[in-house]
Design an enzyme around this catalytic site. Sequence first.
Site, PDB file in Angstrom:
ATOM      1  N   ILE A  96     -33.945 148.464  52.421  1.00 41.20           N
ATOM      2  CA  ILE A  96     -35.116 147.617  52.176  1.00 41.20           C
ATOM      3  C   ILE A  96     -34.505 146.233  51.957  1.00 41.20           C
ATOM      4  O   ILE A  96     -33.949 145.956  50.899  1.00 41.20           O
ATOM      5  CB  ILE A  96     -35.945 148.087  50.966  1.00 41.20           C
ATOM      6  CG1 ILE A  96     -36.506 149.492  51.215  1.00 41.20           C
ATOM      7  CG2 ILE A  96     -37.076 147.101  50.683  1.00 41.20           C
ATOM      8  CD1 ILE A  96     -37.301 150.078  50.058  1.00 41.20           C
ATOM      9  N   PRO A  97     -34.536 145.384  52.989  1.00 44.01           N
ATOM     10  CA  PRO A  97     -33.671 144.207  53.056  1.00 44.01           C
ATOM     11  C   PRO A  97     -34.064 143.018  52.174  1.00 44.01           C
ATOM     12  O   PRO A  97     -34.429 141.943  52.657  1.00 44.01           O
ATOM     13  CB  PRO A  97     -33.724 143.843  54.538  1.00 44.01           C
ATOM     14  CG  PRO A  97     -35.083 144.275  54.969  1.00 44.01           C
ATOM     15  CD  PRO A  97     -35.360 145.539  54.190  1.00 44.01           C
ATOM     16  N   CYS A  98     -33.926 143.181  50.879  1.00 45.97           N
ATOM     17  CA  CYS A  98     -34.223 142.096  49.957  1.00 45.97           C
ATOM     18  C   CYS A  98     -33.232 140.938  50.116  1.00 45.97           C
ATOM     19  O   CYS A  98     -33.523 139.819  49.702  1.00 45.97           O
ATOM     20  CB  CYS A  98     -34.265 142.601  48.517  1.00 45.97           C
ATOM     21  SG  CYS A  98     -32.806 143.522  48.003  1.00 45.97           S
ATOM     22  N   HIS A  99     -32.084 141.198  50.761  1.00 44.98           N
ATOM     23  CA  HIS A  99     -31.113 140.123  50.994  1.00 44.98           C
ATOM     24  C   HIS A  99     -31.650 139.084  51.979  1.00 44.98           C
ATOM     25  O   HIS A  99     -31.125 137.979  52.048  1.00 44.98           O
ATOM     26  CB  HIS A  99     -29.779 140.698  51.500  1.00 44.98           C
ATOM     27  CG  HIS A  99     -29.866 141.424  52.796  1.00 44.98           C
ATOM     28  ND1 HIS A  99     -30.274 142.749  52.879  1.00 44.98           N
ATOM     29  CD2 HIS A  99     -29.628 141.022  54.074  1.00 44.98           C
ATOM     30  CE1 HIS A  99     -30.249 143.126  54.146  1.00 44.98           C
ATOM     31  NE2 HIS A  99     -29.873 142.106  54.879  1.00 44.98           N
TER      32      HIS A  99
END
Length: 173
Positions: A133-136
Amino acid sequence: MTVAVTATVHTVIDTPVGPLTLTAEDGHLTGIYFAIHRLRHRVPDFGLAVAGLPVFAETARQLGEYFDRQRQDFDLPLAPRGEPFQQSVWALLREIPYGATRSYGDLARDLGQPGAAQAVGVANGANPISIVIPCHRVIGADGSLTGYAGGLDRKRFLLALEQPPAEEAGRLF
């Protein structure tokens, strides 16, 4: 009478961004944590250490492909725990394309709550399934890198990983 017992289990895998602790429950991935998460965030009990679970093997395989630039999207059974607002933010995070970034304000507007950028930031920071889950991919409104549970060096690394290699950057196909 048989009673199903749901228990969180974990394993640790080595990656280019350091060891990652994977957590799962009932065959669903519930977390991917950097070693430093414990220092900066409330992290749930990882439960019993277990090796060889199919969800762990598949997560390790897909993360390996991601780090080798062979995978842009993940196809894993996810079960992140969170409040409804957090879940809605995490769903939007999964819609950010590989190699792209969005601001907290962009996400707040997508939720129909343009004044909720700070709440989006808090939900983003609570994301339990890093990388997948690409919070970056979330940055400040001015394009600056903002906090990341794995540290800004890891965030820079992940964002750079998602860019085309220098020899391909200017090539037209």
